[in-house]
Design a protein around this motif. Structure first.
Motif, short mmCIF file in Angstrom:
data_model
loop_
_atom_site.label_atom_id
_atom_site.label_comp_id
_atom_site.label_asym_id
_atom_site.label_seq_id
_atom_site.Cartn_x
_atom_site.Cartn_y
_atom_site.Cartn_z
N ALA A 1 3.45 5.62 -5.00
CA ALA A 1 3.25 5.71 -6.85
C ALA A 1 2.92 6.96 -7.53
O ALA A 1 3.02 7.43 -8.68
N ASN A 2 1.32 6.92 -6.84
CA ASN A 2 0.92 7.30 -7.01
C ASN A 2 0.70 8.83 -6.34
O ASN A 2 0.26 10.01 -7.44
N GLY A 3 1.61 9.49 -5.69
CA GLY A 3 1.34 10.84 -5.33
C GLY A 3 2.78 11.35 -6.22
O GLY A 3 3.10 12.49 -6.24
N ALA A 4 3.58 10.25 -6.18
CA ALA A 4 5.17 11.08 -7.52
C ALA A 4 3.67 11.57 -9.00
O ALA A 4 4.11 12.02 -9.58
N LYS A 5 3.00 10.50 -9.45
CA LYS A 5 2.36 10.43 -10.37
C LYS A 5 1.43 12.11 -10.51
O LYS A 5 1.58 13.05 -11.39
N ASP A 6 1.07 11.87 -9.25
CA ASP A 6 0.03 13.90 -9.09
C ASP A 6 1.03 14.73 -9.14
O ASP A 6 0.62 16.23 -9.41
N ARG B 1 0.85 -1.34 0.18
CA ARG B 1 0.03 -0.18 0.11
C ARG B 1 0.71 1.03 0.51
O ARG B 1 0.47 2.19 -0.84
N GLN B 2 1.89 1.23 0.80
CA GLN B 2 2.89 2.55 0.84
C GLN B 2 3.23 2.45 -0.79
O GLN B 2 3.18 3.49 -1.00
N LEU B 3 3.59 1.43 -1.19
CA LEU B 3 4.31 1.96 -1.85
C LEU B 3 3.59 2.00 -3.42
O LEU B 3 4.36 3.11 -4.49
N ARG B 4 1.99 1.45 -3.35
CA ARG B 4 0.93 2.28 -3.95
C ARG B 4 0.65 3.61 -4.04
O ARG B 4 0.87 4.18 -5.06
N ASP B 5 0.98 4.19 -2.92
CA ASP B 5 0.97 5.77 -2.67
C ASP B 5 1.35 6.49 -3.17
O ASP B 5 1.25 7.44 -3.50
#
Length: 127
Positions: free
Chosen positions: A43-48, A37-41
């Protein structure tokens, strides 16, 4: 993902049960879930963040074009060496007739054989 099939994941799970034991397995499974979950968050944070910093140009970028997996060095070299249309007034180069007589390899070979008896070449612009 990483070449893992269902059978391989099942085998890894069985090995984990034997190595960790049934008492510790739920604790480590929960830690693995948190890590994913932390890795997914992240990655999504970097994309945002990229979307925020690039603005409307983010949607215009062709991301497939920037994927390094698409590059085949053989194709790139082949395309660089072969021209589809020769330049005006020039014929297409099909192949070389022989080695370049002024090439570095042949110059060294002639120097070893004693063919070059004169002084070494001097370039006044290089010094």
């Amino acid at each position: 993902m990483f070449g893992l099939t269902f059978e391989k994941l099942l085998l890894i799970g069985i090995i984990a049960v034997f190595l960790l034991g049934p008492e510790k397995l739920p604790h480590y499974a929960a830690q693995l879930g948190r890590l994913v979950r932390q890795l997914r968050d992240m990655a999504n944070g970097a994309k945002d963040r990229m979307k925020d910093e690039m603005g409307p140009e983010f949607d215009d970028v062709d991301w497939k074009k920037l994927d390094p997996r698409q590059y085949d060095p053989r194709r790139i070299i082949r395309e660089a060496l072969i021209e589809d249309e020769p330049m005006k007034g020039q014929s297409a180069v099909v192949g070389r007739t022989g080695p370049n007589p002024d090439g570095a390899y042949l110059q060294r070979k002639r120097a070893r054989e004693g063919a070059l008896t004169g002084p070494a070449p001097f370039d006044s612009e290089a010094t």
